[in-house]
Design a protein around this motif. Sequence first.
Motif, PDB file in Angstrom:
ATOM      1  N   UNK A 121      -6.768 -14.498 -54.572  1.00  0.00           N
ATOM      2  CA  UNK A 121      -6.050 -15.085 -53.446  1.00  0.00           C
ATOM      3  C   UNK A 121      -4.782 -15.797 -53.921  1.00  0.00           C
ATOM      4  N   UNK A 148      -2.107 -13.425 -55.116  1.00  0.00           N
ATOM      5  CA  UNK A 148      -1.385 -12.875 -53.978  1.00  0.00           C
ATOM      6  C   UNK A 148      -0.238 -13.802 -53.565  1.00  0.00           C
ATOM      7  N   UNK A 153     -15.251 -19.720 -32.747  1.00  0.00           N
ATOM      8  CA  UNK A 153     -13.979 -19.216 -33.279  1.00  0.00           C
ATOM      9  C   UNK A 153     -13.653 -19.880 -34.621  1.00  0.00           C
ATOM     10  N   UNK A 154     -13.906 -21.180 -34.705  1.00  0.00           N
ATOM     11  CA  UNK A 154     -13.659 -21.890 -35.963  1.00  0.00           C
ATOM     12  C   UNK A 154     -14.633 -21.390 -37.038  1.00  0.00           C
ATOM     13  N   UNK A 156      -5.778 -24.804 -36.102  1.00  0.00           N
ATOM     14  CA  UNK A 156      -6.586 -25.332 -34.995  1.00  0.00           C
ATOM     15  C   UNK A 156      -7.682 -26.270 -35.482  1.00  0.00           C
ATOM     16  N   UNK A 157      -8.052 -26.124 -36.760  1.00  0.00           N
ATOM     17  CA  UNK A 157      -9.148 -26.952 -37.274  1.00  0.00           C
ATOM     18  C   UNK A 157      -8.842 -27.416 -38.693  1.00  0.00           C
ATOM     19  N   UNK A 180     -14.403 -15.979 -42.558  1.00  0.00           N
ATOM     20  CA  UNK A 180     -13.421 -15.034 -43.103  1.00  0.00           C
ATOM     21  C   UNK A 180     -12.694 -15.602 -44.315  1.00  0.00           C
ATOM     22  N   UNK A 181     -12.552 -16.931 -44.330  1.00  0.00           N
ATOM     23  CA  UNK A 181     -11.740 -17.562 -45.377  1.00  0.00           C
ATOM     24  C   UNK A 181     -12.569 -17.998 -46.573  1.00  0.00           C
ATOM     25  N   UNK A 237      -1.218 -13.375 -44.588  1.00  0.00           N
ATOM     26  CA  UNK A 237      -1.878 -14.646 -44.783  1.00  0.00           C
ATOM     27  C   UNK A 237      -1.805 -15.449 -43.500  1.00  0.00           C
ATOM     28  N   UNK A 249      -7.007 -24.650 -43.985  1.00  0.00           N
ATOM     29  CA  UNK A 249      -7.639 -23.548 -44.704  1.00  0.00           C
ATOM     30  C   UNK A 249      -6.815 -22.284 -44.512  1.00  0.00           C
ATOM     31  N   UNK A 250      -6.541 -21.609 -45.618  1.00  0.00           N
ATOM     32  CA  UNK A 250      -5.789 -20.359 -45.563  1.00  0.00           C
ATOM     33  C   UNK A 250      -6.761 -19.192 -45.572  1.00  0.00           C
ATOM     34  N   UNK A 251      -6.396 -18.173 -44.830  1.00  0.00           N
ATOM     35  CA  UNK A 251      -7.197 -16.959 -44.782  1.00  0.00           C
ATOM     36  C   UNK A 251      -6.407 -15.838 -45.438  1.00  0.00           C
ATOM     37  N   UNK A 252      -6.870 -15.418 -46.607  1.00  0.00           N
ATOM     38  CA  UNK A 252      -6.169 -14.361 -47.334  1.00  0.00           C
ATOM     39  C   UNK A 252      -7.002 -13.097 -47.376  1.00  0.00           C
ATOM     40  N   UNK A 253      -7.870 -12.949 -46.368  1.00  0.00           N
ATOM     41  CA  UNK A 253      -8.807 -11.824 -46.421  1.00  0.00           C
ATOM     42  C   UNK A 253      -8.135 -10.486 -46.141  1.00  0.00           C
ATOM     43  N   UNK A 290     -13.439 -18.078 -38.277  1.00  0.00           N
ATOM     44  CA  UNK A 290     -12.279 -18.234 -39.170  1.00  0.00           C
ATOM     45  C   UNK A 290     -12.739 -18.751 -40.531  1.00  0.00           C
ATOM     46  N   UNK A 291     -13.680 -19.677 -40.535  1.00  0.00           N
ATOM     47  CA  UNK A 291     -14.189 -20.210 -41.801  1.00  0.00           C
ATOM     48  C   UNK A 291     -14.896 -19.130 -42.612  1.00  0.00           C
ATOM     49  N   UNK A 338      -6.231 -20.568 -34.787  1.00  0.00           N
ATOM     50  CA  UNK A 338      -7.003 -20.463 -36.039  1.00  0.00           C
ATOM     51  C   UNK A 338      -6.362 -19.432 -36.962  1.00  0.00           C
ATOM     52  N   UNK A 339      -5.500 -18.604 -36.405  1.00  0.00           N
ATOM     53  CA  UNK A 339      -4.845 -17.578 -37.222  1.00  0.00           C
ATOM     54  C   UNK A 339      -3.332 -17.670 -37.047  1.00  0.00           C
ATOM     55  N   UNK A 372      -5.405 -21.783 -40.658  1.00  0.00           N
ATOM     56  CA  UNK A 372      -6.116 -22.289 -39.490  1.00  0.00           C
ATOM     57  C   UNK A 372      -5.572 -23.666 -39.122  1.00  0.00           C
TER      58      UNK A 372
END
Lengths: 167, 78
Positions: free
Chosen positions: B65, B68, B50-51, A114-115, B57-58, A109, A100-104, B54-55, A138-139, A112
Motif C-alpha cells: 500500500x 503504491x 457502510x462504515x 465520513x468516519x 475493505x481498508x 485511492x 483511514x485510506x483504502x488502497x484496495x 469501508x473498514x 466513506x470513499x 474515509x
Amino acid sequence: MTEQKCVQLNHERLGRLEIPLESILEVEGLPGFPDVRQLALVEHDRLASLGWLVAVERPDLAFVVIDPQCAFPSYAPQPTADDLQAIGAEPDDEISLLVIANLSVAGRTHVNLAAPILANPRTRRAIQAILPEGNHSTRTPIGPEALSNLAGPKTAATRQIESNPQR
Amino acid sequence: MLVLTRRRGESVRVGDDIKITVISVSPGKIRIGIEAPARVAVHREEVYEEIACANRESAGAGPEALRLIREVAREVRE
C-alpha cells in the motif's frame, strides 16, 4: 534517558514491530471489527502524514492512516460532545485526527472522511467517529497531487525530524 | 430475536442504562427515541454498515500500500 517500554508484535503483513506503550490506543468499537479493542499507531519513519493503525489483537489487520490536513486542508469535522467524552477529552487536550485510506483498488485511492479516527494521546483512547450523514463520503477520492503531498519527506514541523529525507 | 409490542409513548429497557421509546407511529414508519450513555454509540444500521464495509475493505493493507503511494508521489514529482 528514560527507558521506553515497548510491546513486541509479530505482524503478518508488517513484520516485527516494536511499539512503545504510549502508541497503543484503546478503541471503543471499530465498525466491522467488534473484537478489536487496541490499535497501535505506527508512524512511517520517512514519510510525513502517513502511518499505520495496527490491530494489536489481530496481527492480520492494519489500516493505512493519513493526516487529512495535508490532502484536505478544509476538512475540519466537529466532534460531538459524546465523541469527546468517549475519549476522555478535556479542554486542553490536543486531539489527533486521522482518516483511514483504502488502497484496495489499484491506482484508485480513497479515504474515509465520513468516519475519522479521533485519538486523545493523553488518555490513549480513540474512537472512530461517525459524522452526520451527507457531509462526507466513506470513499472520497484522493488524487495524485494530494498523495504526493502525503508522501513528502517529514519536515521539521512534524513530530519526528527527518535527518536525511533523500534516504 | 426478541419481539415486543409497544404503543406510542411506551418504552423498552435494554440493560440498566439504555431506554428506547416509541415517539410516534404512522403508516410505514415509526419514530423512536433512544436514551443511552455516551460510551454507547447509536447509529442507523445502514450508516454503521457502510462504515463497517469501508473498514473491512481498508483493513488488509500491507507494505504494498505504501509502495503504491510512493510510486504515485514519484510520478507527480517527475
